[in-house]
Design an enzyme around this catalytic site. Structure first.
Site, PDB file in Angstrom:
ATOM      1  N   LYS A  25       0.825  -1.210   0.000  1.00  0.00           N
ATOM      2  CA  LYS A  25       0.000   0.000   0.000  1.00  0.00           C
ATOM      3  C   LYS A  25       0.863   1.265   0.000  1.00  0.00           C
ATOM      4  O   LYS A  25       2.073   1.214   0.289  1.00  0.00           O
ATOM      5  CB  LYS A  25      -0.922  -0.021   1.218  1.00  0.00           C
ATOM      6  CG  LYS A  25      -1.944  -1.166   1.183  1.00  0.00           C
ATOM      7  CD  LYS A  25      -2.902  -1.044   2.354  1.00  0.00           C
ATOM      8  CE  LYS A  25      -3.960  -2.133   2.317  1.00  0.00           C
ATOM      9  NZ  LYS A  25      -4.932  -1.979   3.413  1.00  0.00           N
ATOM     10  N   TYR A  65     -12.419  -1.963  -3.687  1.00  0.00           N
ATOM     11  CA  TYR A  65     -12.884  -2.091  -2.303  1.00  0.00           C
ATOM     12  C   TYR A  65     -14.400  -1.970  -2.177  1.00  0.00           C
ATOM     13  O   TYR A  65     -14.893  -1.631  -1.090  1.00  0.00           O
ATOM     14  CB  TYR A  65     -12.206  -1.039  -1.431  1.00  0.00           C
ATOM     15  CG  TYR A  65     -10.808  -1.429  -0.970  1.00  0.00           C
ATOM     16  CD1 TYR A  65     -10.615  -2.509  -0.108  1.00  0.00           C
ATOM     17  CD2 TYR A  65      -9.687  -0.707  -1.370  1.00  0.00           C
ATOM     18  CE1 TYR A  65      -9.348  -2.859   0.330  1.00  0.00           C
ATOM     19  CE2 TYR A  65      -8.410  -1.058  -0.931  1.00  0.00           C
ATOM     20  CZ  TYR A  65      -8.257  -2.137  -0.078  1.00  0.00           C
ATOM     21  OH  TYR A  65      -7.003  -2.495   0.365  1.00  0.00           O
ATOM     22  N   PHE A  73     -15.364   3.694   7.256  1.00  0.00           N
ATOM     23  CA  PHE A  73     -14.002   4.063   6.866  1.00  0.00           C
ATOM     24  C   PHE A  73     -13.782   4.089   5.354  1.00  0.00           C
ATOM     25  O   PHE A  73     -12.672   4.335   4.888  1.00  0.00           O
ATOM     26  CB  PHE A  73     -12.979   3.117   7.518  1.00  0.00           C
ATOM     27  CG  PHE A  73     -13.187   1.647   7.194  1.00  0.00           C
ATOM     28  CD1 PHE A  73     -12.732   1.097   5.996  1.00  0.00           C
ATOM     29  CD2 PHE A  73     -13.834   0.818   8.091  1.00  0.00           C
ATOM     30  CE1 PHE A  73     -12.914  -0.243   5.699  1.00  0.00           C
ATOM     31  CE2 PHE A  73     -14.027  -0.539   7.805  1.00  0.00           C
ATOM     32  CZ  PHE A  73     -13.566  -1.058   6.600  1.00  0.00           C
ATOM     33  N   ARG A 101      -2.148 -14.796   4.474  1.00  0.00           N
ATOM     34  CA  ARG A 101      -2.878 -14.090   5.544  1.00  0.00           C
ATOM     35  C   ARG A 101      -2.142 -14.241   6.879  1.00  0.00           C
ATOM     36  O   ARG A 101      -2.099 -13.308   7.673  1.00  0.00           O
ATOM     37  CB  ARG A 101      -4.306 -14.640   5.665  1.00  0.00           C
ATOM     38  CG  ARG A 101      -5.139 -14.457   4.412  1.00  0.00           C
ATOM     39  CD  ARG A 101      -5.618 -13.052   4.203  1.00  0.00           C
ATOM     40  NE  ARG A 101      -6.552 -12.622   5.221  1.00  0.00           N
ATOM     41  CZ  ARG A 101      -7.170 -11.452   5.211  1.00  0.00           C
ATOM     42  NH1 ARG A 101      -6.924 -10.573   4.230  1.00  0.00           N
ATOM     43  NH2 ARG A 101      -8.007 -11.122   6.152  1.00  0.00           N
ATOM     44  N   THR A 107      -5.427  -7.247  10.561  1.00  0.00           N
ATOM     45  CA  THR A 107      -5.660  -5.960   9.886  1.00  0.00           C
ATOM     46  C   THR A 107      -5.060  -4.806  10.682  1.00  0.00           C
ATOM     47  O   THR A 107      -4.433  -3.912  10.117  1.00  0.00           O
ATOM     48  CB  THR A 107      -7.182  -5.734   9.715  1.00  0.00           C
ATOM     49  OG1 THR A 107      -7.728  -6.835   8.997  1.00  0.00           O
ATOM     50  CG2 THR A 107      -7.460  -4.441   8.959  1.00  0.00           C
ATOM     51  N   ARG A 118       2.493  -6.743   8.754  1.00  0.00           N
ATOM     52  CA  ARG A 118       1.771  -5.562   9.255  1.00  0.00           C
ATOM     53  C   ARG A 118       2.338  -5.082  10.591  1.00  0.00           C
ATOM     54  O   ARG A 118       2.349  -3.876  10.857  1.00  0.00           O
ATOM     55  CB  ARG A 118       0.279  -5.865   9.366  1.00  0.00           C
ATOM     56  CG  ARG A 118      -0.416  -5.794   8.002  1.00  0.00           C
ATOM     57  CD  ARG A 118      -1.818  -6.296   8.078  1.00  0.00           C
ATOM     58  NE  ARG A 118      -2.596  -5.988   6.892  1.00  0.00           N
ATOM     59  CZ  ARG A 118      -3.726  -6.620   6.578  1.00  0.00           C
ATOM     60  NH1 ARG A 118      -4.176  -7.589   7.352  1.00  0.00           N
ATOM     61  NH2 ARG A 118      -4.393  -6.291   5.497  1.00  0.00           N
ATOM     62  N   ASN A 128      -1.923   0.059   7.026  1.00  0.00           N
ATOM     63  CA  ASN A 128      -1.464  -1.255   7.492  1.00  0.00           C
ATOM     64  C   ASN A 128      -0.561  -1.973   6.483  1.00  0.00           C
ATOM     65  O   ASN A 128      -0.475  -3.196   6.466  1.00  0.00           O
ATOM     66  CB  ASN A 128      -2.653  -2.124   7.914  1.00  0.00           C
ATOM     67  CG  ASN A 128      -3.627  -2.374   6.785  1.00  0.00           C
ATOM     68  OD1 ASN A 128      -3.451  -1.870   5.673  1.00  0.00           O
ATOM     69  ND2 ASN A 128      -4.658  -3.154   7.051  1.00  0.00           N
ATOM     70  N   HIS A 131      -2.274  -5.316   1.623  1.00  0.00           N
ATOM     71  CA  HIS A 131      -3.565  -5.991   1.499  1.00  0.00           C
ATOM     72  C   HIS A 131      -3.294  -7.374   0.925  1.00  0.00           C
ATOM     73  O   HIS A 131      -2.432  -7.521   0.062  1.00  0.00           O
ATOM     74  CB  HIS A 131      -4.495  -5.222   0.545  1.00  0.00           C
ATOM     75  CG  HIS A 131      -5.667  -6.042   0.098  1.00  0.00           C
ATOM     76  ND1 HIS A 131      -6.835  -6.126   0.820  1.00  0.00           N
ATOM     77  CD2 HIS A 131      -5.835  -6.855  -0.981  1.00  0.00           C
ATOM     78  CE1 HIS A 131      -7.676  -6.934   0.205  1.00  0.00           C
ATOM     79  NE2 HIS A 131      -7.096  -7.397  -0.887  1.00  0.00           N
ATOM     80  N   GLU A 142      -9.307 -10.821  -7.512  1.00  0.00           N
ATOM     81  CA  GLU A 142      -8.389  -9.691  -7.316  1.00  0.00           C
ATOM     82  C   GLU A 142      -7.170  -9.797  -8.231  1.00  0.00           C
ATOM     83  O   GLU A 142      -6.661  -8.781  -8.718  1.00  0.00           O
ATOM     84  CB  GLU A 142      -7.995  -9.611  -5.833  1.00  0.00           C
ATOM     85  CG  GLU A 142      -9.187  -9.218  -4.968  1.00  0.00           C
ATOM     86  CD  GLU A 142      -8.867  -9.081  -3.484  1.00  0.00           C
ATOM     87  OE1 GLU A 142      -7.715  -9.340  -3.070  1.00  0.00           O
ATOM     88  OE2 GLU A 142      -9.779  -8.693  -2.728  1.00  0.00           O
TER      89      GLU A 142
HETATM   90  P1  CMP Z   1      -7.411  -4.316   3.865  1.00  0.00           P
HETATM   91  O1  CMP Z   1      -7.008  -5.685   4.269  1.00  0.00           O
HETATM   92  O2  CMP Z   1      -6.829  -3.773   2.604  1.00  0.00           O
HETATM   93  O3  CMP Z   1      -9.008  -4.281   3.745  1.00  0.00           O
HETATM   94  C1  CMP Z   1      -9.767  -3.105   3.936  1.00  0.00           C
HETATM   95  C2  CMP Z   1      -8.948  -1.961   4.456  1.00  0.00           C
HETATM   96  O4  CMP Z   1      -9.674  -0.907   5.068  1.00  0.00           O
HETATM   97  C3  CMP Z   1      -8.040  -2.457   5.567  1.00  0.00           C
HETATM   98  O5  CMP Z   1      -7.036  -3.300   5.071  1.00  0.00           O
HETATM   99  C4  CMP Z   1      -7.557  -1.125   6.137  1.00  0.00           C
HETATM  100  O6  CMP Z   1      -6.525  -0.527   5.355  1.00  0.00           O
HETATM  101  C5  CMP Z   1      -8.804  -0.244   5.987  1.00  0.00           C
HETATM  102  N1  CMP Z   1      -9.499   0.007   7.253  1.00  0.00           N
HETATM  103  C6  CMP Z   1      -9.605   1.202   7.857  1.00  0.00           C
HETATM  104  N2  CMP Z   1     -10.317   1.122   8.977  1.00  0.00           N
HETATM  105  C7  CMP Z   1     -10.680  -0.153   9.126  1.00  0.00           C
HETATM  106  C8  CMP Z   1     -11.446  -0.855  10.107  1.00  0.00           C
HETATM  107  N3  CMP Z   1     -11.974  -0.253  11.173  1.00  0.00           N
HETATM  108  N4  CMP Z   1     -11.620  -2.183   9.920  1.00  0.00           N
HETATM  109  C9  CMP Z   1     -11.098  -2.803   8.842  1.00  0.00           C
HETATM  110  N5  CMP Z   1     -10.361  -2.175   7.876  1.00  0.00           N
HETATM  111  C10 CMP Z   1     -10.158  -0.867   8.012  1.00  0.00           C
END
Ligand code: CMP
Length: 153
Positions: A25, A65, A73, A101, A107, A118, A128, A131, A142
């Site tokens: 990212k 997304y 968010f 994963r 996350t 992460r 983070n 992805h 994807e």
């Molecule tokens: P990702 O695994 O790319 O999937 C969705 C993304 O939303 C997550 O990582 C974060 O970068 C972002 N995000 C921001 N806030 C939240 C939250 N509260 N819960 C989950 N994802 C979040």
């Protein structure tokens, strides 16, 4: 994989190679994390099949997304993912989706296990670092989103 059994009989053991998508990212790219993260992934047995450095458009981020479109968010996530270049890549390994994963961690980097990507490269739940696809089906979708159907096998 070819195994020689004690009986001297040979058995062919089927191995299931799988492909999945990882995105480095904008936060991790901005911190010069591309090389370090790829080194970590290769060290865990992943092979980089395809890779590109791109600055996502709002339309691309919105579509990628879309599953999160009702989440509070969502707009911040779109701002973040379009804030600078990102590096999507196709990774291949046995059990790639589930294992990746594990390797990236939770996350929220604060909750991620020690030694995960992460934990080491992320700053907060939004920033983070990476992805990764969360299921084989999403992995195929994807991979195709960024690299087309040709990258699926
Ligand atoms: P990702 O695994 O790319 O999937 C969705 C993304 O939303 C997550 O990582 C974060 O970068 C972002 N995000 C921001 N806030 C939240 C939250 N509260 N819960 C989950 N994802 C979040």
């Amino acid at each position: 994989m070819l195994l020689q059994m004690p009986t001297s009989l040979f058995y062919l053991v089927e191995t299931s190679m799988e492909r999945t998508l990882l995105i480095i990212k904008p936060d991790a790219v901005a911190q010069n994390g591309i090389g370090k993260i790829i080194k970590r992934l290769e060290g865990k047995g992943f092979k980089v099949i395809e890779l590109q450095k791109i600055h996502l458009t709002r339309t691309q981020a919105t579509e990628f997304y879309v599953v999160h479109k009702e989440r509070p968010f969502y707009n911040d996530l779109l701002d973040f993912m379009t804030s600078g270049p990102a590096v999507p890549m196709v990774l291949e390994r046995e059990n790639a989706v589930a294992y990746l994963r594990e390797v990236i961690g939770s996350t929220n980097p604060e909750e991620a296990e020690v030694g995960t990507i992460r934990k080491d490269f992320g700053s907060d739940i939004q920033n983070n670092a990476v992805h990764a696809s969360d299921s084989p089906e999403n992995g195929r979708n994807e991979v195709a989103f960024f690299f087309g159907e040709k990258a699926l096998s």
